[in-house]
Scaffold this active site. Structure first.
Site, PDB file in Angstrom:
ATOM      1  N   SER A 149      26.225 -26.960  11.088  1.00  0.00           N
ATOM      2  CA  SER A 149      25.495 -26.154  10.102  1.00  0.00           C
ATOM      3  C   SER A 149      26.464 -25.766   8.995  1.00  0.00           C
ATOM      4  CB  SER A 149      24.938 -24.890  10.765  1.00  0.00           C
ATOM      5  OG  SER A 149      24.447 -23.983   9.804  1.00  0.00           O
ATOM      6  N   TYR A 185      26.597 -17.475  15.939  1.00  0.00           N
ATOM      7  CA  TYR A 185      26.174 -18.857  15.689  1.00  0.00           C
ATOM      8  C   TYR A 185      27.246 -19.587  14.879  1.00  0.00           C
ATOM      9  CZ  TYR A 185      22.987 -22.667  14.313  1.00  0.00           C
ATOM     10  OH  TYR A 185      22.396 -23.894  14.109  1.00  0.00           O
TER      11      TYR A 185
END
Length: 319
Positions: free
Chosen positions: A172, A184
């Site tokens: 990401s 995350y």
């Protein structure tokens, strides 16, 4: 030295142009007879990719956390019309026995051209400032997003080396910066470094390692549902409640939910990159699929001093 800089830049641009022209003219891979295992196919990118690869002609092993769920049932319906080329299997990447069972299933149903690709797509996300999250939550995220990908990769490396296949990892742009979901970001940054080492090590075996770096696609996946300030507050320790108040938690939740609402709903843009990573004769090491402003943030983070990026993100958080 500086006098040669324009010439070096021109040479670099020429090489990039030649590489792009070669990629466009090269013959793409023939999917028929090649197997691909994808983790996290219950929904989101993994689900879309399983359907796309099956329709392209690959033999697809679709790992689902909930094989009885709606996503898995949809894949089963697709499989019914595919001459056995799509198989749905139970796969929790945090459980070694699930990973080994998946490997045994793949080995017992390998098509004629063997095992071509592993797509480490399974992942989870959540919102919360560092002190708001328990150690158990950190351990869970590391196990799913990082160790789960490593666990699956190690199990399938022998097959990938044998058939000179591809390994695709879902990262990401959040690997470069964070806006309320540091847990995350942490796992994605770690995946990036794992891939950097693996890519160099696998080169001598003819195995390609690719990283997919999506921007904000929250509306096209179920990885991050809208957050509830009330639930966050109820889970905070008394020490954290003494530092923060409900109004602050609500502001942060509203901010994060506004980001989620701006996410792209076109998950097929990311799937296009995943397919290219699996089928291109010259796949990229990294595929960044993001809006211009998201790419600009990555650019600032990579090239400017940390204090500049901190100022940019602090300003965004204050709005």
């Amino acid at each position: 030295m500086w006098a040669a800089a324009p010439l070096l830049l021109l040479l670099l641009l020429l090489l990039l142009l030649l590489a792009r022209l070669w990629r466009r003219g090269a013959v793409p891979l023939e999917p028929s007879g090649r197997a691909v295992l994808i983790t996290g196919c219950d929904s989101g990118f993994g689900h879309l990719l399983a359907l796309r690869l099956h329709r392209l002609g690959f033999t697809v092993f679709a790992g689902c956390l909930c094989p009885g769920g709606e996503g898995a049932r949809r894949l089963q319906r697709e499989a019914a019309a595919g001459a056995g080329r799509l198989r749905v299997l139970q796969l929790d990447v945090t459980r070694a026995r699930d990973v080994l069972a998946a490997k045994e299933l793949v080995l017992s149903h390998l098509p004629e051209r063997g095992f071509w690709g592993l797509v480490n797509n399974a992942g989870i996300s959540t919102f919360g400032e560092t002190g708001w999250l328990s150690m158990e939550k950190y351990e869970k995220f590391a196990d799913v997003n990082l160790l789960g990908s490593i666990r699956t990769t190690l199990a399938f490396l022998p097959l990938l080396r044998k058939y000179k296949g591809r390994i695709v990892f879902m990262s990401s742009i959040i690997a470069y910066f964070t806006l309320g979901n540091g847990i995350y970001s942490m796992t994605k940054a770690a995946i990036e470094k794992f891939c950097d080492a693996l890519r160099l090590e696998m080169k001598k075996f003819g195995v390609r390692v690719c990283i997919i770096q999506p921007g904000n696609y929250a509306r096209s996946t179920k990885i991050q549902p809208p957050v509830s300030a009330e639930e966050i507050w109820n889970e905070l320790s008394e020490e954290e409640k003494a530092v923060y108040n409900k109004e602050y938690v609500q502001e942060r939740a509203n901010f994060f939910n506004s980001i989620l609402s701006e996410g792209s709903a076109n998950g097929n843009e990311v799937v296009d990159a995943m397919v290219d990573a699996l089928t291109s004769p010259a796949p990229k090491a990294r595929y960044m699929v993001a809006k211009l402003k998201e790419k600009a943030l990555v650019f600032v983070c990579a090239l400017f001093p940390t204090v500049v990026m901190d100022s940019v993100l602090s300003y965004a958080l204050s709005k």
